[in-house]
Design an enzyme around this catalytic site. Structure first.
Site, mmCIF file in Angstrom:
data_model
loop_
_atom_site.group_PDB
_atom_site.id
_atom_site.type_symbol
_atom_site.label_atom_id
_atom_site.label_comp_id
_atom_site.label_asym_id
_atom_site.label_seq_id
_atom_site.Cartn_x
_atom_site.Cartn_y
_atom_site.Cartn_z
ATOM 1 N N HIS A 319 16.986 72.298 30.681
ATOM 2 C CA HIS A 319 17.096 70.858 30.443
ATOM 3 C C HIS A 319 18.403 70.291 30.985
ATOM 4 O O HIS A 319 18.495 69.115 31.311
ATOM 5 C CB HIS A 319 16.994 70.546 28.939
ATOM 6 C CG HIS A 319 15.574 70.540 28.432
ATOM 7 N ND1 HIS A 319 15.040 71.577 27.720
ATOM 8 C CD2 HIS A 319 14.590 69.633 28.561
ATOM 9 C CE1 HIS A 319 13.777 71.293 27.414
ATOM 10 N NE2 HIS A 319 13.481 70.126 27.918
ATOM 11 N N GLY A 320 19.416 71.127 31.068
ATOM 12 C CA GLY A 320 20.701 70.684 31.611
ATOM 13 C C GLY A 320 21.810 71.551 31.069
ATOM 14 O O GLY A 320 21.713 72.045 29.942
#
Lengths: 395, 77
Positions: A319-320
């Site tokens: 997701h990051g």
């Protein structure tokens, strides 16, 4: 033009799906029409940024060449063992650099490629399955079509190459196509209601009542954000799946009433299903297989726990590379491990798991664990903690 | 071979029901989880020399004892 984001897209989509429906009705193959529609939407999405289009083409071409070279090497008996990790790393390298650049500079430069997160899953799946010996040929047109298939380009659902190819190669009998088209249309409409109506209401409530620095406001934020996230993402996914159906592709579903889950494991079988099943098949399964084979760890619970933690940590990082996404992954990893321990060891759980009262309590607890997870995911949790620490002079 | 596979599945589930009802859905009934599934694949590899990738078949295609037996029989034929 933004995919699934503005009126002009929906109008274009409606126009473009009419000939698709006629072709499907006449039992004609939809592959080439779908490819043309995909090229149209990809170009329209990036018409103001021609360099972005170029980067995307380079990326897809890079992944394709990588897979082709790997395929040639693995036809030899021993080539695969050594080359496999190298090719797998090379296939996820652009996305890894993309995430690192965003974490460091706030933008990914030439790696700011639309859909790179989701395309990488498909590219990696193909490398892994070439190594398994279950993918034996790759056709350039089909590979590119799978990668940039416009309904799922932006945010999934994550399809699998062998399944996708089977769909686009076959001619669908009229009756079956009509049923698919009907279901597809319903999904698109339901998706629009989810995303454009219901999600918007939760978003407005969240902005109006959930933004103050009080505990009640934070609680309102937690509930409204969780439901906003679901209706927004599930709505988008429904539209993507529905569009796929009309183009003759049975894109897998991404959500199945996640808020009715009675335990955290069930939740991951109902929430962002194509992501969690991808991770199950290509991360969890591979780690457990290697651990069992190596014989170093004997205890099944330990093996499952190690694999679950790595699995969910990768989910968070995907997701990051930001603190709260990584924390979100670890949080779900810990929840899954704890549930695994309860499921295997607790006599109380085994005795009562089918009792009505237990199921109600279990549902309520799961729902709130999940909502706390989204609260972490939103970044508000870490911001809140930082604020508290600062106001007490601790940092 | 059917017998060998049934023994394997029975050991993994710890439940005799797989013999009584070989069409039972192992996942839906919570009889095997993702880790058990991997163990099953490894046992099939050890016993019959048949290598199967975890993602090769969908869980639906391997949902019941009868389906698992059919898949293995077909591969070995």
């Amino acid at each position: 033009m933004q995919l699934y984001g503005e009126n002009i897209f929906f109008i274009s989509l409606a126009v473009i799906l009419v000939p698709a429906f006629i072709l499907g009705y006449c039992e004609k193959p939809l592959k080439h029409y779908g490819m043309a529609a995909t090229v149209f939407f990809v170009v329209m999405t990036m018409k103001d940024k021609p360099q972005a289009l170029l980067y995307m083409l380079c990326f897809v071409w890079y992944e394709y060449i990588l897979a082709q070279i790997f395929l040639r090497i693995t036809t030899g008996e021993h080539g695969s063992r050594v080359a496999y990790p190298a090719f797998l790393i090379l296939s996820i390298l652009p996305l890894t650099l993309h995430k690192i650049l965003i974490a460091m500079n706030g933008n990914a430069g030439i790696l700011a490629i639309i859909g790179i997160s989701y395309m990488t899953f498909k590219a990696a799946q193909i490398i892994i399955e070439i190594s398994d010996g279950i993918i034996k040929e790759l056709k350039p047109d089909e590979y590119i079509y799978l990668m940039i298939f416009f309904p799922t380009l932006l945010s999934g659902p994550i399809d699998r190459s062998r399944r996708f190819e089977e769909d686009i190669r076959r001619t669908i009998p009229r009756e079956e196509y009509l049923e698919m088209a009907g279901n597809g249309l319903l999904k698109i409409l339901l998706g629009m209601v989810y995303k454009l109506a219901i999600a918007s209401v939760f978003y407005l409530l969240m902005k109006k009542f959930g933004m103050d620095r009080t505990l009640i406001s934070a609680a309102i934020y937690m509930y409204t954000y969780g439901f906003y996230l679901f209706f927004d993402f599930a709505g988008y996914s429904l539209m993507a799946v529905g569009t796929g159906y009309l183009l003759g592709v049975k894109v897998p579903d991404n959500f199945n009433k996640p808020f009715l889950s009675k335990d955290i494991q069930e939740f991951w079988n109902r929430w962002h299903i194509t992501l969690s099943h991808w991770l199950r098949d290509y991360v969890f399964s591979r780690i457990t297989m290697d651990l069992i084979r190596s014989g170093k760890v004997k205890d099944k619970l330990t093996i499952a726990s190690i694999a679950l933690m790595i699995n969910m940590l990768i989910m968070g990082c995907w997701h990051g590379l930001t603190g709260y996404y990584i924390l979100y992954g670890l949080y779900h990893g810990v929840l899954l491990v704890l549930f695994e321990i309860i499921r295997k060891k607790s006599a109380f759980y085994k005795k009562h798991k089918k009792d009505k009262w237990f199921m109600v309590v279990s549902w309520f607890v799961t729902l709130h664990l999940v909502l706390v997870g989204f609260f972490i995911f939103s970044g508000r949790f870490t911001r809140g903690v930082a604020f508290l620490l600062r106001s007490h002079g601790l940092i | 071979m059917r017998e060998k596979l049934l023994v394997m599945i029975e050991e993994l589930c710890g439940d005799e029901i797989v013999r009584e009802d070989p069409d039972i859905d192992l996942l839906e009934e919570g009889l095997i989880d993702s880790l058990d599934y991997i163990e099953l694949l490894l046992k099939i590899e050890d016993e019959f020399g048949l290598k199967m990738s975890p993602s090769e078949l969908t869980r639906e295609e391997m949902a019941t004892p009868n389906r698992i037996i059919a898949v293995v029989e077909k591969r070995l034929a």
